[in-house]
Motif scaffolding. Structure first.
Motif, PDB file in Angstrom:
ATOM      1  N   ASN A   1      12.793  -5.838 -42.355  1.00  0.00           N
ATOM      2  CA  ASN A   1      13.373  -5.305 -41.121  1.00  0.00           C
ATOM      3  C   ASN A   1      14.369  -4.189 -41.374  1.00  0.00           C
ATOM      4  O   ASN A   1      14.476  -3.241 -40.582  1.00  0.00           O
ATOM      5  CB  ASN A   1      14.048  -6.444 -40.343  1.00  0.00           C
ATOM      6  CG  ASN A   1      14.501  -6.004 -38.967  1.00  0.00           C
ATOM      7  OD1 ASN A   1      13.963  -5.067 -38.388  1.00  0.00           O
ATOM      8  ND2 ASN A   1      15.507  -6.691 -38.438  1.00  0.00           N
ATOM      9  N   ASP A   2      15.105  -4.276 -42.461  1.00  0.00           N
ATOM     10  CA  ASP A   2      16.151  -3.284 -42.722  1.00  0.00           C
ATOM     11  C   ASP A   2      15.630  -2.042 -43.434  1.00  0.00           C
ATOM     12  O   ASP A   2      16.353  -1.033 -43.507  1.00  0.00           O
ATOM     13  CB  ASP A   2      17.258  -3.908 -43.582  1.00  0.00           C
ATOM     14  CG  ASP A   2      17.972  -5.037 -42.844  1.00  0.00           C
ATOM     15  OD1 ASP A   2      17.998  -5.007 -41.601  1.00  0.00           O
ATOM     16  OD2 ASP A   2      18.466  -5.968 -43.529  1.00  0.00           O
ATOM     17  N   SER A   3      14.417  -2.091 -43.977  1.00  0.00           N
ATOM     18  CA  SER A   3      13.915  -0.952 -44.756  1.00  0.00           C
ATOM     19  C   SER A   3      12.746  -0.237 -44.086  1.00  0.00           C
ATOM     20  O   SER A   3      12.628   0.990 -44.180  1.00  0.00           O
ATOM     21  CB  SER A   3      13.487  -1.424 -46.153  1.00  0.00           C
ATOM     22  OG  SER A   3      12.500  -2.436 -46.052  1.00  0.00           O
ATOM     23  N   ALA A   4      11.877  -0.953 -43.415  1.00  0.00           N
ATOM     24  CA  ALA A   4      10.700  -0.343 -42.792  1.00  0.00           C
ATOM     25  C   ALA A   4      10.964  -0.080 -41.317  1.00  0.00           C
ATOM     26  O   ALA A   4      11.706  -0.816 -40.667  1.00  0.00           O
ATOM     27  CB  ALA A   4       9.486  -1.263 -42.947  1.00  0.00           C
ATOM     28  N   PRO A   5      10.371   0.977 -40.773  1.00  0.00           N
ATOM     29  CA  PRO A   5      10.553   1.247 -39.340  1.00  0.00           C
ATOM     30  C   PRO A   5       9.901   0.168 -38.486  1.00  0.00           C
ATOM     31  O   PRO A   5       8.808  -0.313 -38.792  1.00  0.00           O
ATOM     32  CB  PRO A   5       9.874   2.616 -39.150  1.00  0.00           C
ATOM     33  CG  PRO A   5       8.948   2.755 -40.311  1.00  0.00           C
ATOM     34  CD  PRO A   5       9.562   2.005 -41.450  1.00  0.00           C
ATOM     35  N   ALA A   6      10.593  -0.211 -37.418  1.00  0.00           N
ATOM     36  CA  ALA A   6      10.090  -1.280 -36.555  1.00  0.00           C
ATOM     37  C   ALA A   6       8.800  -0.894 -35.850  1.00  0.00           C
ATOM     38  O   ALA A   6       8.004  -1.764 -35.480  1.00  0.00           O
ATOM     39  CB  ALA A   6      11.150  -1.657 -35.522  1.00  0.00           C
ATOM     40  N   ALA A   7       8.560   0.405 -35.663  1.00  0.00           N
ATOM     41  CA  ALA A   7       7.355   0.845 -34.959  1.00  0.00           C
ATOM     42  C   ALA A   7       6.078   0.498 -35.714  1.00  0.00           C
ATOM     43  O   ALA A   7       5.013   0.351 -35.106  1.00  0.00           O
ATOM     44  CB  ALA A   7       7.417   2.363 -34.725  1.00  0.00           C
ATOM     45  N   VAL A   8       6.154   0.368 -37.036  1.00  0.00           N
ATOM     46  CA  VAL A   8       4.979  -0.013 -37.826  1.00  0.00           C
ATOM     47  C   VAL A   8       5.067  -1.438 -38.339  1.00  0.00           C
ATOM     48  O   VAL A   8       4.044  -2.084 -38.594  1.00  0.00           O
ATOM     49  CB  VAL A   8       4.785   0.954 -39.015  1.00  0.00           C
ATOM     50  CG1 VAL A   8       4.452   2.353 -38.519  1.00  0.00           C
ATOM     51  CG2 VAL A   8       6.019   0.976 -39.911  1.00  0.00           C
ATOM     52  N   LEU A   9       6.303  -1.957 -38.493  1.00  0.00           N
ATOM     53  CA  LEU A   9       6.457  -3.315 -39.020  1.00  0.00           C
ATOM     54  C   LEU A   9       6.055  -4.373 -37.988  1.00  0.00           C
ATOM     55  O   LEU A   9       5.361  -5.344 -38.323  1.00  0.00           O
ATOM     56  CB  LEU A   9       7.905  -3.535 -39.453  1.00  0.00           C
ATOM     57  CG  LEU A   9       8.244  -4.926 -40.013  1.00  0.00           C
ATOM     58  CD1 LEU A   9       7.394  -5.243 -41.228  1.00  0.00           C
ATOM     59  CD2 LEU A   9       9.728  -5.007 -40.355  1.00  0.00           C
ATOM     60  N   MET A  10       6.459  -4.197 -36.751  1.00  0.00           N
ATOM     61  CA  MET A  10       6.136  -5.185 -35.721  1.00  0.00           C
ATOM     62  C   MET A  10       4.629  -5.302 -35.488  1.00  0.00           C
ATOM     63  O   MET A  10       4.095  -6.426 -35.451  1.00  0.00           O
ATOM     64  CB  MET A  10       6.871  -4.849 -34.424  1.00  0.00           C
ATOM     65  CG  MET A  10       8.380  -5.020 -34.519  1.00  0.00           C
ATOM     66  SD  MET A  10       9.240  -4.508 -33.004  1.00  0.00           S
ATOM     67  CE  MET A  10       8.522  -5.639 -31.825  1.00  0.00           C
ATOM     68  N   PRO A  11       3.877  -4.195 -35.343  1.00  0.00           N
ATOM     69  CA  PRO A  11       2.422  -4.348 -35.185  1.00  0.00           C
ATOM     70  C   PRO A  11       1.748  -4.982 -36.398  1.00  0.00           C
ATOM     71  O   PRO A  11       0.790  -5.755 -36.244  1.00  0.00           O
ATOM     72  CB  PRO A  11       1.927  -2.911 -34.952  1.00  0.00           C
ATOM     73  CG  PRO A  11       3.107  -2.175 -34.438  1.00  0.00           C
ATOM     74  CD  PRO A  11       4.283  -2.787 -35.132  1.00  0.00           C
ATOM     75  N   ALA A  12       2.252  -4.696 -37.607  1.00  0.00           N
ATOM     76  CA  ALA A  12       1.642  -5.270 -38.808  1.00  0.00           C
ATOM     77  C   ALA A  12       1.841  -6.780 -38.852  1.00  0.00           C
ATOM     78  O   ALA A  12       0.910  -7.539 -39.157  1.00  0.00           O
ATOM     79  CB  ALA A  12       2.227  -4.617 -40.062  1.00  0.00           C
ATOM     80  N   CYS A  13       3.053  -7.253 -38.512  1.00  0.00           N
ATOM     81  CA  CYS A  13       3.308  -8.695 -38.512  1.00  0.00           C
ATOM     82  C   CYS A  13       2.531  -9.394 -37.388  1.00  0.00           C
ATOM     83  O   CYS A  13       2.014 -10.501 -37.580  1.00  0.00           O
ATOM     84  CB  CYS A  13       4.798  -8.955 -38.371  1.00  0.00           C
ATOM     85  SG  CYS A  13       5.786  -8.402 -39.792  1.00  0.00           S
ATOM     86  N   ALA A  14       2.450  -8.739 -36.222  1.00  0.00           N
ATOM     87  CA  ALA A  14       1.661  -9.317 -35.137  1.00  0.00           C
ATOM     88  C   ALA A  14       0.182  -9.365 -35.504  1.00  0.00           C
ATOM     89  O   ALA A  14      -0.540 -10.295 -35.113  1.00  0.00           O
ATOM     90  CB  ALA A  14       1.867  -8.505 -33.853  1.00  0.00           C
ATOM     91  N   LEU A  15      -0.281  -8.375 -36.261  1.00  0.00           N
ATOM     92  CA  LEU A  15      -1.677  -8.373 -36.709  1.00  0.00           C
ATOM     93  C   LEU A  15      -1.959  -9.556 -37.620  1.00  0.00           C
ATOM     94  O   LEU A  15      -3.035 -10.180 -37.539  1.00  0.00           O
ATOM     95  CB  LEU A  15      -1.977  -7.057 -37.434  1.00  0.00           C
ATOM     96  CG  LEU A  15      -3.393  -6.900 -37.991  1.00  0.00           C
ATOM     97  CD1 LEU A  15      -4.412  -6.851 -36.856  1.00  0.00           C
ATOM     98  CD2 LEU A  15      -3.490  -5.632 -38.848  1.00  0.00           C
ATOM     99  N   VAL A  16      -1.023  -9.905 -38.488  1.00  0.00           N
ATOM    100  CA  VAL A  16      -1.216 -11.063 -39.373  1.00  0.00           C
ATOM    101  C   VAL A  16      -1.350 -12.339 -38.559  1.00  0.00           C
ATOM    102  O   VAL A  16      -2.221 -13.191 -38.827  1.00  0.00           O
ATOM    103  CB  VAL A  16      -0.043 -11.166 -40.368  1.00  0.00           C
ATOM    104  CG1 VAL A  16      -0.119 -12.464 -41.155  1.00  0.00           C
ATOM    105  CG2 VAL A  16      -0.057  -9.977 -41.326  1.00  0.00           C
ATOM    106  N   ALA A  17      -0.502 -12.513 -37.527  1.00  0.00           N
ATOM    107  CA  ALA A  17      -0.582 -13.713 -36.694  1.00  0.00           C
ATOM    108  C   ALA A  17      -1.910 -13.785 -35.942  1.00  0.00           C
ATOM    109  O   ALA A  17      -2.549 -14.850 -35.885  1.00  0.00           O
ATOM    110  CB  ALA A  17       0.591 -13.732 -35.709  1.00  0.00           C
ATOM    111  N   ALA A  18      -2.342 -12.667 -35.363  1.00  0.00           N
ATOM    112  CA  ALA A  18      -3.605 -12.665 -34.618  1.00  0.00           C
ATOM    113  C   ALA A  18      -4.797 -12.920 -35.540  1.00  0.00           C
ATOM    114  O   ALA A  18      -5.708 -13.694 -35.199  1.00  0.00           O
ATOM    115  CB  ALA A  18      -3.774 -11.327 -33.890  1.00  0.00           C
ATOM    116  N   CYS A  19      -4.799 -12.297 -36.704  1.00  0.00           N
ATOM    117  CA  CYS A  19      -5.908 -12.495 -37.640  1.00  0.00           C
ATOM    118  C   CYS A  19      -5.930 -13.924 -38.183  1.00  0.00           C
ATOM    119  O   CYS A  19      -7.010 -14.482 -38.431  1.00  0.00           O
ATOM    120  CB  CYS A  19      -5.805 -11.501 -38.791  1.00  0.00           C
ATOM    121  SG  CYS A  19      -6.092  -9.774 -38.303  1.00  0.00           S
ATOM    122  N   ALA A  20      -4.758 -14.523 -38.364  1.00  0.00           N
ATOM    123  CA  ALA A  20      -4.722 -15.919 -38.818  1.00  0.00           C
ATOM    124  C   ALA A  20      -5.331 -16.840 -37.767  1.00  0.00           C
ATOM    125  O   ALA A  20      -6.070 -17.779 -38.106  1.00  0.00           O
ATOM    126  CB  ALA A  20      -3.286 -16.326 -39.120  1.00  0.00           C
TER     127      ALA A  20
END
Length: 319
Positions: free
Chosen positions: A186-205
């Motif tokens: 959260n402190d190093s990566a931009p939230a605009a790309v980090l949030m969709p990537a984490c949501a993608l992991v949940a949906a794919c799981a």
């Protein structure tokens, strides 16, 4: 459904029954309340009682309707220990005290994985040490492997246990893992790309687990990267923290999510153990030199092995 609809129309428009025949147009009919329905277990149908509609002219007409039972719930013969209604045992087979204790032990491992996943979420959300959250995820992986092993070894595998394991995996690996990764980056990566990537992991799981529940099982390969292995990689990446740009870390998270829902075959651990011994020497030597780089290389090698096996299988089929 047609018969049920026909019966409903006859009940609603019962006044038209007496208008046919001898010209009696008295109109109204009376509907007698029937006794409870009877179940025919041999034919798998519920036979409704006769409905007697009485006209004012003294004549009567009997109507019989048979309602089908859902094929998803087959009729079960009531035993001496079964209560009223439909009873589906959680543990099929002999109901002894020893088997119930073993069954409870296996499900205790599943619930432990679920609780540890929740604890990892709590630690990550409360801005605690992300390494502790990642350690809890690794403990989830261990308990998830234990419940399946014990269920097969103790002979208490059941559909209930399979569904419990799937729900626990969704909580521990489909939700806790992306939450921990989000807290890590959260402190190093931009939230605009980090949030969709984490949501993608949940949906794919979720897609991966649902597909696994309805698909035929293959003893040699996984269809896509399993959620347990994906969570283990994300947890180890959080602990090891390989030296990579934040954007590449986020891209790796998204790649793992997409690999879970891919159709590429990935070898199970039992097949990996049969590889030549010298292949295991290389990661050990690499870990002594640079364990972070070795970790990234091993993960990439496993991800690439899926497409390679898929191309090899297609070549064998066409050859």
């Amino acid at each position: 459904m047609r018969r049920s609809g026909s019966l409903a129309r006859q009940v609603l428009f019962a006044g038209r029954v007496g208008r046919r025949g001898d010209g009696n147009v008295a109109g109204a009919t009376s509907l007698l309340i029937p006794p409870p329905a009877e179940t025919d277990a041999r034919q798998g149908r519920v036979r409704l009682p006769r409905l007697r509609m009485r006209r004012r002219d003294g004549l009567s007409r009997d109507v019989v309707s048979v309602a089908p039972v859902s094929p998803a719930v087959p009729p079960l013969a009531a035993g001496p220990d079964d209560g009223p209604g439909l009873s589906i045992p959680l543990l099929p087979g002999e109901r002894t005290v020893a088997r119930r204790i073993r069954f409870a032990l296996v499900n205790a491992c599943t619930i432990s994985s679920l609780v540890l996943g929740l604890c990892a979420i709590f630690v990550a959300v409360n801005h605690g040490d992300v390494r502790i959250a990642a350690t809890l995820l690794i403990a989830c992986v261990i308990f998830d492997g234990m419940d399946g092993f014990l269920a097969r070894r103790l002979g208490v595998a059941s559909p209930f246990g399979a569904q419990m394991d799937s729900l626990a995996d969704m909580c521990s690996f489909g939700l806790a893992a992306p939450v921990v990764v989000y807290s890590w980056l959260n402190d190093s990566a931009p939230a605009a790309v980090l949030m969709p990537a984490c949501a993608l992991v949940a949906a794919c799981a979720a897609i991966r687990l649902a597909r696994f529940n309805v698909s035929p099982k293959d003893g040699r390969f996984f269809c896509g990267v399993p959620t347990t292995m994906c969570a283990a990689v994300l947890a180890l990446a959080t602990l090891i923290a390989p030296e990579m740009p934040p954007v590449l870390r986020v891209a790796g998270v998204a790649l793992l999510g997409l690999a879970m829902v891919s159709s590429f075959p990935y070898a199970k651990l039992a097949r990996l153990a049969k590889l030549p011994p010298w292949l295991f020497v290389l990661p050990v030597v690499g870990a002594l030199v640079d364990f972070r780089l070795t970790f990234v290389a091993v993960v990439l090698a496993y991800l690439v092995s899926g497409p390679i096996l898929w191309l090899r299988q297609r070549h064998d089929v066409t050859a």
